[in-house]
Design a protein around this motif. Structure first.
Motif, PDB file in Angstrom:
ATOM      1  N   LEU A  89       0.813  -1.210   0.000  1.00  0.00           N
ATOM      2  CA  LEU A  89       0.000   0.000   0.000  1.00  0.00           C
ATOM      3  C   LEU A  89       0.851   1.266   0.000  1.00  0.00           C
ATOM      4  O   LEU A  89       0.441   2.296  -0.557  1.00  0.00           O
ATOM      5  N   HIS A  90       2.005   1.200   0.650  1.00  0.00           N
ATOM      6  CA  HIS A  90       2.917   2.355   0.722  1.00  0.00           C
ATOM      7  C   HIS A  90       4.317   1.899   0.328  1.00  0.00           C
ATOM      8  O   HIS A  90       5.197   1.723   1.175  1.00  0.00           O
ATOM      9  N   PRO A  91       4.567   1.703  -0.967  1.00  0.00           N
ATOM     10  CA  PRO A  91       5.900   1.256  -1.401  1.00  0.00           C
ATOM     11  C   PRO A  91       6.932   2.361  -1.228  1.00  0.00           C
ATOM     12  O   PRO A  91       6.584   3.549  -1.146  1.00  0.00           O
ATOM     13  N   PRO A  92       8.209   2.005  -1.160  1.00  0.00           N
ATOM     14  CA  PRO A  92       9.258   3.029  -1.008  1.00  0.00           C
ATOM     15  C   PRO A  92       9.250   4.053  -2.135  1.00  0.00           C
ATOM     16  O   PRO A  92       9.628   5.214  -1.921  1.00  0.00           O
ATOM     17  N   GLU A  93       8.809   3.656  -3.337  1.00  0.00           N
ATOM     18  CA  GLU A  93       8.795   4.599  -4.458  1.00  0.00           C
ATOM     19  C   GLU A  93       7.869   5.781  -4.198  1.00  0.00           C
ATOM     20  O   GLU A  93       8.098   6.880  -4.712  1.00  0.00           O
ATOM     21  N   SER A  94       6.810   5.557  -3.393  1.00  0.00           N
ATOM     22  CA  SER A  94       5.872   6.648  -3.105  1.00  0.00           C
ATOM     23  C   SER A  94       6.373   7.574  -2.012  1.00  0.00           C
ATOM     24  O   SER A  94       5.745   8.608  -1.756  1.00  0.00           O
ATOM     25  N   HIS A  95       7.483   7.213  -1.359  1.00  0.00           N
ATOM     26  CA  HIS A  95       8.003   8.018  -0.249  1.00  0.00           C
ATOM     27  C   HIS A  95       9.476   8.351  -0.455  1.00  0.00           C
ATOM     28  O   HIS A  95      10.251   8.379   0.520  1.00  0.00           O
ATOM     29  N   GLY A  96       9.855   8.572  -1.704  1.00  0.00           N
ATOM     30  CA  GLY A  96      11.225   8.981  -1.997  1.00  0.00           C
ATOM     31  C   GLY A  96      12.257   7.920  -1.710  1.00  0.00           C
ATOM     32  O   GLY A  96      13.379   8.248  -1.288  1.00  0.00           O
ATOM     33  N   GLY A  97      11.903   6.644  -1.886  1.00  0.00           N
ATOM     34  CA  GLY A  97      12.842   5.563  -1.645  1.00  0.00           C
ATOM     35  C   GLY A  97      12.982   5.169  -0.192  1.00  0.00           C
ATOM     36  O   GLY A  97      13.806   4.306   0.138  1.00  0.00           O
ATOM     37  N   ARG A  98      12.186   5.740   0.684  1.00  0.00           N
ATOM     38  CA  ARG A  98      12.267   5.442   2.117  1.00  0.00           C
ATOM     39  C   ARG A  98      11.332   4.288   2.461  1.00  0.00           C
ATOM     40  O   ARG A  98      10.154   4.303   2.101  1.00  0.00           O
ATOM     41  N   THR A  99      11.863   3.292   3.167  1.00  0.00           N
ATOM     42  CA  THR A  99      11.048   2.164   3.621  1.00  0.00           C
ATOM     43  C   THR A  99      10.208   2.617   4.811  1.00  0.00           C
ATOM     44  O   THR A  99      10.748   2.985   5.864  1.00  0.00           O
ATOM     45  N   MET A 100       8.881   2.560   4.650  1.00  0.00           N
ATOM     46  CA  MET A 100       7.991   3.104   5.676  1.00  0.00           C
ATOM     47  C   MET A 100       7.650   2.093   6.766  1.00  0.00           C
ATOM     48  O   MET A 100       7.242   2.483   7.865  1.00  0.00           O
ATOM     49  N   VAL A 101       7.773   0.803   6.481  1.00  0.00           N
ATOM     50  CA  VAL A 101       7.465  -0.197   7.500  1.00  0.00           C
ATOM     51  C   VAL A 101       8.395  -1.381   7.316  1.00  0.00           C
ATOM     52  O   VAL A 101       8.713  -1.770   6.179  1.00  0.00           O
ATOM     53  N   GLN A 102       8.852  -1.924   8.427  1.00  0.00           N
ATOM     54  CA  GLN A 102       9.752  -3.075   8.391  1.00  0.00           C
ATOM     55  C   GLN A 102       9.508  -3.925   9.627  1.00  0.00           C
ATOM     56  O   GLN A 102       9.131  -3.414  10.698  1.00  0.00           O
ATOM     57  N   LEU A 103       9.711  -5.224   9.477  1.00  0.00           N
ATOM     58  CA  LEU A 103       9.523  -6.160  10.581  1.00  0.00           C
ATOM     59  C   LEU A 103      10.872  -6.566  11.152  1.00  0.00           C
ATOM     60  O   LEU A 103      11.777  -6.936  10.408  1.00  0.00           O
ATOM     61  N   TYR A 104      10.994  -6.501  12.479  1.00  0.00           N
ATOM     62  CA  TYR A 104      12.202  -6.964  13.163  1.00  0.00           C
ATOM     63  C   TYR A 104      11.829  -8.210  13.952  1.00  0.00           C
ATOM     64  O   TYR A 104      11.039  -8.146  14.899  1.00  0.00           O
ATOM     65  N   GLU A 105      12.367  -9.353  13.518  1.00  0.00           N
ATOM     66  CA  GLU A 105      12.004 -10.611  14.182  1.00  0.00           C
ATOM     67  C   GLU A 105      13.232 -11.507  14.316  1.00  0.00           C
ATOM     68  O   GLU A 105      14.147 -11.461  13.503  1.00  0.00           O
ATOM     69  N   LYS A 106      13.177 -12.334  15.380  1.00  0.00           N
ATOM     70  CA  LYS A 106      14.266 -13.273  15.683  1.00  0.00           C
ATOM     71  C   LYS A 106      13.750 -14.696  15.858  1.00  0.00           C
ATOM     72  O   LYS A 106      14.430 -15.527  16.461  1.00  0.00           O
ATOM     73  N   GLY A 107      12.530 -14.957  15.368  1.00  0.00           N
ATOM     74  CA  GLY A 107      11.999 -16.306  15.473  1.00  0.00           C
ATOM     75  C   GLY A 107      11.281 -16.547  16.786  1.00  0.00           C
ATOM     76  O   GLY A 107      10.829 -15.621  17.457  1.00  0.00           O
ATOM     77  N   TYR A 108      11.219 -17.822  17.174  1.00  0.00           N
ATOM     78  CA  TYR A 108      10.449 -18.236  18.344  1.00  0.00           C
ATOM     79  C   TYR A 108      11.381 -18.720  19.453  1.00  0.00           C
ATOM     80  O   TYR A 108      12.521 -19.093  19.219  1.00  0.00           O
ATOM     81  N   GLY A 109      10.817 -18.719  20.670  1.00  0.00           N
ATOM     82  CA  GLY A 109      11.533 -19.255  21.819  1.00  0.00           C
ATOM     83  C   GLY A 109      12.610 -18.349  22.371  1.00  0.00           C
ATOM     84  O   GLY A 109      13.379 -18.761  23.240  1.00  0.00           O
ATOM     85  N   LYS A 110      12.688 -17.104  21.923  1.00  0.00           N
ATOM     86  CA  LYS A 110      13.722 -16.174  22.394  1.00  0.00           C
ATOM     87  C   LYS A 110      13.166 -15.291  23.506  1.00  0.00           C
ATOM     88  O   LYS A 110      11.967 -15.248  23.766  1.00  0.00           O
ATOM     89  N   ASP A 111      14.065 -14.548  24.153  1.00  0.00           N
ATOM     90  CA  ASP A 111      13.673 -13.629  25.215  1.00  0.00           C
ATOM     91  C   ASP A 111      13.033 -12.387  24.591  1.00  0.00           C
ATOM     92  O   ASP A 111      13.667 -11.676  23.799  1.00  0.00           O
ATOM     93  N   ALA A 112      11.774 -12.113  24.932  1.00  0.00           N
ATOM     94  CA  ALA A 112      11.050 -10.997  24.323  1.00  0.00           C
ATOM     95  C   ALA A 112      11.668  -9.656  24.699  1.00  0.00           C
ATOM     96  O   ALA A 112      11.730  -8.738  23.872  1.00  0.00           O
ATOM     97  N   ALA A 113      12.123  -9.521  25.954  1.00  0.00           N
ATOM     98  CA  ALA A 113      12.721  -8.251  26.379  1.00  0.00           C
ATOM     99  C   ALA A 113      13.993  -7.957  25.589  1.00  0.00           C
ATOM    100  O   ALA A 113      14.257  -6.807  25.204  1.00  0.00           O
ATOM    101  N   GLY A 114      14.791  -8.985  25.325  1.00  0.00           N
ATOM    102  CA  GLY A 114      16.018  -8.795  24.541  1.00  0.00           C
ATOM    103  C   GLY A 114      15.731  -8.409  23.102  1.00  0.00           C
ATOM    104  O   GLY A 114      16.418  -7.554  22.519  1.00  0.00           O
TER     105      GLY A 114
END
Length: 645
Positions: free
Chosen positions: A482-507
């Motif tokens: 819906l909001h590709p980087p091309e519509s915002h001057g090459g800027r990534t507007m949303v990204q996911l940061y994930e480390k999988g399962y079973g890890k420490d959520a606070a870390g």
């Protein structure tokens, strides 16, 4: 010992004050101001006591002359005479200065001098003495106890003999049929003339024989019933085992469409297949203004129709000659310039309480709301053409609107811009019980922030629920479409940061915040695992995540379908965060996201329960399944739905 006692008007003018401990004259200012802000202005007068730091404050309202009586003392003390003292002072002060209040009104408060110290000290001495002079509790004599009424014979138990009480209980547990047989059995025994009546020992023996006979009969019938059930016809042959795939009428029957076995296993969004979807389905209303958070609306068209129906039905009754009856019926219930009493309001308040509970308000909250309205109106002089029902209803509406407009308003966009000026990301943590819609509404808020020009990093800290990371990954792909980087001057507007399962959520949350700071993201939205409020280990983990990462905003996600459970959830979440925090001032819930609001029609009581119990605002309201189905709370619309018959 009292710390202070003060009398002031509802307009804020202090009429008289007594200070019982040495210290600055303004020592009572902070507790009384806290009482005014948290209780009187917020319409939370259901309980007449309030705790502020080390002090306990008790208060009483005089609605006729608009006065407030407040007494403060150390909360570690147990002063039993405080309630009597505040009642006596209220009565004495009213009677002494009644004429001045009635004749001069507000000018009497401004220009009057209230010399009440001697009267107060006298009432204080009387109250203290009345609490001391109490008759000591006298022990019961042996003749007054229940033990003295028992004979020695009834307390002796022989070995092998069952107590009579147990035998009676077992007789009561039997069926009516057994009871009938037990009644007919003595008749047969007496008809046989085998035992002469009148002998006490033989009568006891007869009862035992009857009991044994009833037991044998019961076991015999039970055995016959078991034999009958074993001879019952066998059920039909079971259906073929194994599941068959369901083929939907409007679906695609090609199984290859659902085959994701060859997709990437490392979770990278780039390796996943491109996803096509309808933009109109994802966005909902196409005529909306991008980035705007609309207010919650409630359309009460039914009320207008009901008014038309009542008008049409009332016209023929007026023509039939019931003029006097109609006039008296209209005047019935008018107060007529008199002070409202508790007896006048109790029937109306009882109906209001039942109405609130039917609209999904927690029962405890409904009782406290009605009690607060009663205290606010008791003793108040009403107008001539005013009914008790309309007065109570109006006071309740005002109280509900005040509750839904808490002390502090959360402005997320303003706070994000403030964090931008300090060159740091604005961090929001979502918490709540299982299945309330945390991930879905996190995606809606992400879409709203992106449309307002802010870049978002989603931290997948739900490392427990299967499919949680994949769900956020799907939302991220759709938001990027819906909001590709091309519509915002090459800027990534949303990204996911994930480390999988079973890890420490606070870390993971800590790493995501550091990554957002380095990459220049404006907002970090932290998704956490759903947990029940009674699960101590998971609540400790949530408290650790919040204490370690210190988010700017902690949002509790709750669904609008709950009633009494809303109070339990919020109270225990806040208590767990306070208990497991090592800080001197623990971090608690800052706001509420109310979800599934489109499923409840006019049963909007959960909004009242949540704001009343926490004094925190409802920041967002989820009203549907698309990314645009996000609203801000409109207090008047919610109260209109709540008061609808």
């Amino acid at each position: 010992m009292l710390d202070f006692f003060t009398i002031f008007s509802k307009g804020g003018l202090v009429l008289w004050c007594f200070q019982g401990v040495r210290g600055p004259a303004a020592a009572a200012t902070a507790p009384v101001n806290a009482l005014i802000r948290s209780v009187l202005l917020q319409e939370r007068g259901g309980n007449n006591s309030f705790t502020h730091e080390a002090l306990t404050l008790k208060y009483k309202l005089d609605n006729q002359f608009e006065l407030v009586f407040v007494v403060g003392f150390q909360k570690i003390l147990t002063l039993t005479y405080v309630d009597k003292l505040i009642d006596d002072v209220h009565k004495e002060f009213r009677d002494k200065y009644r004429n001045e209040f009635q004749q001069k009104g507000a000018l009497g408060l401004l220009n009057g001098t209230f010399d009440f110290r001697e009267d107060f000290l006298r009432l204080l001495r009387d109250a203290e003495e009345s609490s001391r002079v109490r008759a000591p509790t006298v022990m019961k004599t042996f003749e007054q106890s229940l033990k003295s009424q028992k004979t020695v014979k009834c307390m002796i138990e022989t070995r092998g003999e069952k107590p009579k009480e147990k035998v009676k209980n077992k007789k009561n547990k039997g069926s009516k049929k057994e009871g009938a047989e037990a009644v007919t059995a003595p008749g047969k025994a007496s008809a046989g003339d085998k035992q002469p009546p009148g002998a006490g020992d033989k009568e006891e023996l007869t009862k035992d024989e009857i009991l044994q006979k009833n037991r044998e009969e019961f076991f015999r019938r039970h055995k016959k019933a078991a034999e009958k059930s074993s001879k019952s016809p066998k059920p039909e042959a079971q259906k073929e085992k194994g599941k068959k795939p369901r083929v939907w009428d409007l679906g695609n029957s090609n199984a290859k469409v659902l085959d994701y076995s060859n997709s990437a296993t490392n979770g990278s969004a780039e390796a996943a297949p491109a996803e096509e979807f309808d933009r109109d389905t994802a966005l909902g209303d196409r005529n909306r203004e991008p980035g705007r958070l609309y207010d919650l609306e409630y359309e009460s068209e039914d009320e207008a129709e009901e008014e038309k129906v009542t008008q049409n039905t009332s016209k023929p009754s007026a023509k039939k000659g019931g003029g006097l009856g109609g006039m008296f019926g209209m005047l019935k219930g008018l107060v007529g310039s008199k002070s409202l009493t508790r007896e006048d309001m109790d029937p109306v308040l009882e109906k209001m309480k039942d109405h609130l509970i039917a609209k999904n308000v927690a029962a405890e909250i409904a009782v406290q709301l009605c009690e607060s309205v009663a205290k606010k109106l008791e003793g108040k002089v009403m107008g001539t053409f005013t009914t008790v029902t309309s007065t109570v209803k109006q006071a309740l509406q005002e109280a509900l609107v005040q509750i839904l407009q808490p002390q502090r308003r959360v402005d997320v966009l303003r706070d994000v811009m403030e964090a931008q000026r300090h060159r740091r990301p604005y961090v929001v943590t979502f918490c709540g019980v299982n299945g309330v819609g945390k991930s879905t509404n996190l995606a809606k808020i992400s879409f709203w922030l992106i449309e307002n020009g802010f870049s978002v990093l989603i931290a997948a800290c739900d490392t427990f629920r299967a499919g949680a990371v994949e769900q956020l990954r799907t939302h991220t792909r759709r938001l990027l479409a819906l909001h590709p980087p091309e519509s915002h001057g090459g800027r990534t507007m949303v990204q996911l940061y994930e480390k999988g399962y079973g890890k420490d959520a606070a870390g993971i949350a800590m790493e995501a915040i550091a990554y957002a700071r380095n990459q220049g993201f404006d907002v970090v939205l932290v998704d956490t695992a759903g947990r029940m409020q009674d699960n101590a280990p998971l609540m400790a983990a949530l408290a650790k995540l919040i204490a370690v990462n210190a988010p700017d905003l902690v949002l509790f996600v709750g669904e609008a379908l709950v009633g009494n459970e809303a109070v339990d959830q919020l109270v225990k979440f806040n208590k767990a965060l306070a208990d497991h925090s090592m800080a001197q001032t623990p971090r608690l819930i800052d706001g509420i996201v109310l979800t599934k609001f489109d499923t409840i029609d006019d049963k909007v009581g959960a909004a009242i329960s949540m704001t009343y119990i926490t004094s925190k605002p409802i920041v967002f309201v989820g009203t549907g399944q698309t990314y645009c189905d996000l609203r801000s709370l409109n207090a008047k619309a919610v109260v209109a739905a709540l008061m609808k018959a």
